[in-house]
Design a protein around this motif. Sequence first.
Motif, mmCIF file in Angstrom:
data_model
loop_
_atom_site.group_PDB
_atom_site.id
_atom_site.type_symbol
_atom_site.label_atom_id
_atom_site.label_comp_id
_atom_site.label_asym_id
_atom_site.label_seq_id
_atom_site.Cartn_x
_atom_site.Cartn_y
_atom_site.Cartn_z
ATOM 1 N N GLY A 53 0.760 -25.807 -16.509
ATOM 2 C CA GLY A 53 0.772 -25.947 -18.026
ATOM 3 C C GLY A 53 -0.307 -27.249 -18.709
ATOM 4 O O GLY A 53 -0.150 -27.306 -19.926
ATOM 5 N N HIS A 54 -1.127 -27.786 -17.877
ATOM 6 C CA HIS A 54 -1.910 -28.840 -18.395
ATOM 7 C C HIS A 54 -3.000 -28.193 -18.911
ATOM 8 O O HIS A 54 -3.515 -27.231 -18.508
ATOM 9 N N ALA A 55 -3.453 -28.917 -19.981
ATOM 10 C CA ALA A 55 -4.788 -28.484 -20.705
ATOM 11 C C ALA A 55 -6.173 -28.699 -19.817
ATOM 12 O O ALA A 55 -6.209 -29.635 -19.349
ATOM 13 N N LEU A 56 -6.777 -27.604 -19.926
ATOM 14 C CA LEU A 56 -8.050 -27.572 -18.783
ATOM 15 C C LEU A 56 -9.157 -27.722 -20.022
ATOM 16 O O LEU A 56 -10.146 -28.313 -19.526
ATOM 17 N N VAL A 57 -9.426 -26.825 -20.777
ATOM 18 C CA VAL A 57 -10.486 -26.633 -21.805
ATOM 19 C C VAL A 57 -9.892 -26.748 -23.050
ATOM 20 O O VAL A 57 -8.945 -26.052 -23.417
ATOM 21 N N TRP A 58 -10.454 -27.631 -23.961
ATOM 22 C CA TRP A 58 -10.055 -27.819 -25.314
ATOM 23 C C TRP A 58 -11.261 -27.020 -26.226
ATOM 24 O O TRP A 58 -12.176 -27.052 -26.070
ATOM 25 N N PHE A 59 -10.625 -26.549 -27.204
ATOM 26 C CA PHE A 59 -11.302 -25.936 -28.494
ATOM 27 C C PHE A 59 -10.615 -26.770 -29.532
ATOM 28 O O PHE A 59 -9.731 -26.461 -30.197
ATOM 29 N N SER A 60 -11.761 -27.179 -30.378
ATOM 30 C CA SER A 60 -11.197 -28.168 -31.242
ATOM 31 C C SER A 60 -12.186 -27.807 -32.717
ATOM 32 O O SER A 60 -13.425 -27.581 -32.725
ATOM 33 N N PRO A 61 -11.474 -27.672 -33.970
ATOM 34 C CA PRO A 61 -12.373 -27.133 -35.051
ATOM 35 C C PRO A 61 -12.752 -28.385 -35.678
ATOM 36 O O PRO A 61 -12.493 -29.469 -35.224
ATOM 37 N N ASN A 62 -13.823 -28.226 -36.629
ATOM 38 C CA ASN A 62 -14.388 -29.398 -37.209
ATOM 39 C C ASN A 62 -13.601 -30.106 -37.875
ATOM 40 O O ASN A 62 -12.273 -29.785 -38.372
ATOM 41 N N ALA A 63 -13.656 -31.583 -38.123
ATOM 42 C CA ALA A 63 -12.675 -32.404 -38.803
ATOM 43 C C ALA A 63 -12.421 -31.984 -40.126
ATOM 44 O O ALA A 63 -11.438 -32.232 -40.473
ATOM 45 N N GLU A 64 -13.295 -31.360 -41.065
ATOM 46 C CA GLU A 64 -12.888 -31.209 -42.216
ATOM 47 C C GLU A 64 -11.789 -29.843 -42.337
ATOM 48 O O GLU A 64 -11.125 -30.029 -43.210
#
Length: 375
Positions: free
Chosen positions: A114-125
């Motif tokens: 269940g550990h995070a391997l790859v992160w997907f992050s939207p822009n800060a706004e």
Amino acid sequence: MSEIVADAPAGASTGGSALQSANVDPTSVNAADHWNPAPAVDPAALPPNHPDSLSPTKIELFIRPTKGEAFERGFQEACDAAGLTSPGFEGHVTQNKRFLHVYGSRAACCDDTGHALVWFSPNAEYVRMPLKGMLKEIRVTVDPRHCPLPGGYGSLARHFRDGVKGLLEAMGDAVLVDGMGHPISTDDLEKVVHHIHHEVEARSVELERSVTTDLGGGRFRIQGRLSFQYRIETRGMRGAVKGFEWVHFDAPTLRWGAGRAKGAEMAREHLAWLRAHRQDDADLLETLEEAFAAMRERRPGQQSPSRCHAADGYLQLMVEALSGTAKFINPAWVESKVEDARRLQEWDEKTVAENLAPARAARAAKQAQRKGGAA
């Protein structure tokens, strides 16, 4: 008033009078009317696998729209369509129960741990205000040298490839680019995937080498997943493995009291592993078989040292754990397993009948021929 077209961050509450249907007032002084951004965190203090870390081995790519400046689809909705895990809404970076949560981001997680391997992050706004026209890019980050190694039979490279391709498909008109904005072709993506696979393989080799002991004579002891498990490898002159032998229950020879205490500690370690893993059970069946084999050794008495005392302590706690958790097992799940076994039985009987049919037909033909000749 602005209308939200993208869903809220994972775990955010949408109840109460502050949020009416899908509307929100970002200018309201009421904290319930909007989601506060994550507090500023020093990147140098972040763990290496965090998407904002300063790790030199971190890989960072971007998913951007091919038409216009922003995506039409919401980030959370697209992640759901891509099958990415939705972590609990923590409001900021936390390290809760060994799981890393990042505000507003989604992760491709290990199927086993269940550990995070790859992160997907939207822009800060978009994180501060998830409104239509605010999602301009999705940052993809992975650190193959520092992220948790996938447990069980998982593959970091596979999680990376599937997550990127799934999100590209879910976002529609999207393109994968590098930090300079240059498009990443399918061949280039496979090169990144190959690099990730190579890094993980190198880490796995280093990890195994760190737990390997040279016993001499071409024999090596490699530590297993639990402290009482290991395997003995016999290698040739050039290092090729010629044979190996697994030891799943290395029970020490102790007197009754010390042996039972040691066995209980071994069971505690195994149960902790089972709680932390969904798929990899640390060879539970083989360990139980060897523990029962140790139990069958001669019991000279409580005062005499024997391996059976540790096996007794181990099995006692494992049986109590099973009997204590049986009340929480879903009966429907048990019935499904019974039905699976019955289907396997039907398949086995059908296969045996089909394999024996030619022999039976030939035998019947010979018997009929004998009867005809006798007549």
